[in-house]
Design a protein around this motif. Structure first.
Motif, PDB file in Angstrom:
ATOM      1  N   GLN A  72       4.568 -23.843 -20.133  1.00 62.88           N
ATOM      2  CA  GLN A  72       4.317 -25.033 -19.313  1.00 62.88           C
ATOM      3  C   GLN A  72       2.930 -25.001 -18.691  1.00 62.88           C
ATOM      4  O   GLN A  72       2.188 -25.997 -18.718  1.00 62.88           O
ATOM      5  CB  GLN A  72       5.380 -25.158 -18.227  1.00 62.88           C
ATOM      6  CG  GLN A  72       5.231 -26.406 -17.369  1.00 62.88           C
ATOM      7  CD  GLN A  72       6.376 -26.589 -16.391  1.00 62.88           C
ATOM      8  OE1 GLN A  72       7.369 -25.886 -16.453  1.00 62.88           O
ATOM      9  NE2 GLN A  72       6.240 -27.541 -15.498  1.00 62.88           N
ATOM     10  N   SER A 187       0.859 -30.063  -7.519  1.00 61.48           N
ATOM     11  CA  SER A 187       1.547 -31.242  -8.032  1.00 61.48           C
ATOM     12  C   SER A 187       2.776 -30.839  -8.846  1.00 61.48           C
ATOM     13  O   SER A 187       3.847 -31.457  -8.724  1.00 61.48           O
ATOM     14  CB  SER A 187       0.588 -32.074  -8.891  1.00 61.48           C
ATOM     15  OG  SER A 187       1.241 -33.189  -9.449  1.00 61.48           O
ATOM     16  N   GLN A 188       2.638 -29.798  -9.658  1.00 61.52           N
ATOM     17  CA  GLN A 188       3.774 -29.319 -10.452  1.00 61.52           C
ATOM     18  C   GLN A 188       4.863 -28.734  -9.559  1.00 61.52           C
ATOM     19  O   GLN A 188       6.055 -28.894  -9.826  1.00 61.52           O
ATOM     20  CB  GLN A 188       3.307 -28.277 -11.470  1.00 61.52           C
ATOM     21  CG  GLN A 188       2.443 -28.824 -12.581  1.00 61.52           C
ATOM     22  CD  GLN A 188       3.223 -29.748 -13.499  1.00 61.52           C
ATOM     23  OE1 GLN A 188       4.344 -29.454 -13.894  1.00 61.52           O
ATOM     24  NE2 GLN A 188       2.630 -30.891 -13.824  1.00 61.52           N
ATOM     25  N   ALA A 190       5.687 -29.673  -6.728  1.00 65.59           N
ATOM     26  CA  ALA A 190       6.328 -30.698  -5.902  1.00 65.59           C
ATOM     27  C   ALA A 190       7.799 -30.885  -6.271  1.00 65.59           C
ATOM     28  O   ALA A 190       8.586 -31.381  -5.464  1.00 65.59           O
ATOM     29  CB  ALA A 190       5.575 -32.018  -6.026  1.00 65.59           C
ATOM     30  N   MET A 191       8.177 -30.482  -7.493  1.00 66.11           N
ATOM     31  CA  MET A 191       9.576 -30.596  -7.899  1.00 66.11           C
ATOM     32  C   MET A 191      10.495 -29.741  -7.020  1.00 66.11           C
ATOM     33  O   MET A 191      11.708 -29.961  -6.968  1.00 66.11           O
ATOM     34  CB  MET A 191       9.737 -30.185  -9.369  1.00 66.11           C
ATOM     35  CG  MET A 191       9.526 -28.707  -9.644  1.00 66.11           C
ATOM     36  SD  MET A 191       9.791 -28.275 -11.382  1.00 66.11           S
ATOM     37  CE  MET A 191       8.352 -29.063 -12.129  1.00 66.11           C
ATOM     38  N   PHE A 192       9.903 -28.754  -6.322  1.00 65.76           N
ATOM     39  CA  PHE A 192      10.688 -27.891  -5.440  1.00 65.76           C
ATOM     40  C   PHE A 192      10.563 -28.290  -3.969  1.00 65.76           C
ATOM     41  O   PHE A 192      11.016 -27.552  -3.095  1.00 65.76           O
ATOM     42  CB  PHE A 192      10.237 -26.440  -5.594  1.00 65.76           C
ATOM     43  CG  PHE A 192      10.407 -25.885  -6.978  1.00 65.76           C
ATOM     44  CD1 PHE A 192      11.666 -25.592  -7.470  1.00 65.76           C
ATOM     45  CD2 PHE A 192       9.303 -25.653  -7.785  1.00 65.76           C
ATOM     46  CE1 PHE A 192      11.833 -25.077  -8.746  1.00 65.76           C
ATOM     47  CE2 PHE A 192       9.450 -25.139  -9.061  1.00 65.76           C
ATOM     48  CZ  PHE A 192      10.726 -24.856  -9.555  1.00 65.76           C
ATOM     49  N   SER A 193       9.973 -29.433  -3.698  1.00 64.65           N
ATOM     50  CA  SER A 193       9.653 -29.779  -2.311  1.00 64.65           C
ATOM     51  C   SER A 193      10.899 -29.941  -1.432  1.00 64.65           C
ATOM     52  O   SER A 193      10.814 -29.792  -0.208  1.00 64.65           O
ATOM     53  CB  SER A 193       8.824 -31.066  -2.270  1.00 64.65           C
ATOM     54  OG  SER A 193       9.549 -32.152  -2.839  1.00 64.65           O
ATOM     55  N   SER A 194      12.034 -30.235  -2.029  1.00 61.32           N
ATOM     56  CA  SER A 194      13.262 -30.410  -1.235  1.00 61.32           C
ATOM     57  C   SER A 194      14.024 -29.106  -1.038  1.00 61.32           C
ATOM     58  O   SER A 194      15.047 -29.081  -0.342  1.00 61.32           O
ATOM     59  CB  SER A 194      14.182 -31.430  -1.908  1.00 61.32           C
ATOM     60  OG  SER A 194      14.616 -30.968  -3.183  1.00 61.32           O
ATOM     61  N   ARG A 195      13.518 -28.019  -1.630  1.00 58.14           N
ATOM     62  CA  ARG A 195      14.212 -26.730  -1.553  1.00 58.14           C
ATOM     63  C   ARG A 195      13.503 -25.797  -0.583  1.00 58.14           C
ATOM     64  O   ARG A 195      12.264 -25.801  -0.472  1.00 58.14           O
ATOM     65  CB  ARG A 195      14.239 -26.055  -2.938  1.00 58.14           C
ATOM     66  CG  ARG A 195      14.888 -26.865  -4.038  1.00 58.14           C
ATOM     67  CD  ARG A 195      16.399 -26.863  -3.925  1.00 58.14           C
ATOM     68  NE  ARG A 195      16.957 -25.529  -3.961  1.00 58.14           N
ATOM     69  CZ  ARG A 195      17.286 -24.889  -5.107  1.00 58.14           C
ATOM     70  NH1 ARG A 195      17.061 -25.476  -6.286  1.00 58.14           N
ATOM     71  NH2 ARG A 195      17.827 -23.689  -5.070  1.00 58.14           N
TER      72      ARG A 195
END
Length: 230
Positions: A72, A187-188, A190-195
């Motif tokens: 990735q 930016s990548q 950010a997918m974990f921003s809620s954790r």
């Protein structure tokens, strides 16, 4: 140098790596150890006998999330690099290698994901120059949130009559790209921003299969991000 190794899990599961080269690189033999168990290589085999020069042991959390980064990150870096160098004298040679750099001499308290890219620099009326750029990214937690920061960059140009001028032409832009790389990584992530997480660390090579006692691989086959949920 040694020919065999054994590891015990007492309280935590973990992994042990024995590398053929100093500074945790080259080929390695790895052991996977669950809590209360033991794993071992009684003999590494003739191809790996008496070649170990460095070793690494990582105690892991029982609930960590292991994410291989190589494919990735390499794909994203390639797209970004090609877009930023289009129309310049600078071009990639193949794709980047993505691997772990553990406690390097220039920053011995830190661990990094390294992006290592070979380059070609065109020189008018002269053969092309070979070059290389490496970026060291540190992953860290701030307020239980995951972040990434391109902390170091390293630029090399092969020796020759124009080496200094080639280096001076490409180095500022390559070093300056750390900020763009940091933004792309953030930016990548950010997918974990809620954790929320309680710990983050890196594992060398591909993801360890804890159902197996161990495996052989190379340090630059991959690098894995391990996240421990809070």
């Amino acid at each position: 140098m040694f020919s065999s190794m054994r590891a015990w899990g007492q309280g935590d599961r973990g992994n042990a790596w024995a590398f053929e080269n100093i500074n945790f690189d080259g080929r390695f033999a790895a052991l996977n150890v669950e809590n209360g168990s033991s794993s071992w290589w009684s003999y590494f085999g003739s191809a790996f006998n008496d070649v170990v020069s460095s070793s690494l042991i990582i105690a892991r959390a029982p609930n960590d999330i292991v994410i291989p980064l190589g494919q990735q990150v390499g794909s994203a870096f390639t797209s970004m690099f090609d877009a930023q160098t289009a129309g310049t004298r600078l071009s990639r040679v193949g794709g980047p290698r993505v691997y772990g750099t553990f406690f390097p001499d220039y920053d011995p308290s830190r661990v990094f994901m390294t992006i290592d890219q070979n380059l070609t620099v065109s020189v008018p009326a002269w053969p092309d120059y070979s070059a290389n750029v490496r970026y060291d990214t540190e992953f860290y937690l701030a307020g239980a949130k995951l972040h990434g920061y391109a902390r170091w960059s390293h630029v090399w140009v092969e020796g020759g009559i124009f080496s200094k001028s080639v280096f001076n032409a490409i180095a500022p832009g390559l070093h300056g790209a750390k900020s763009s790389l940091t933004s792309a990584i953030e930016s990548q992530l950010a997918m974990f921003s809620s954790r929320n997480f309680s710990d983050v660390y890196l594992l060398p090579g591909p993801p360890p299969d804890m159902s197996q006692f161990g495996f052989f691989a190379k340090y630059d086959d991959d690098v894995c991000l391990a996240l421990v949920p809070a």
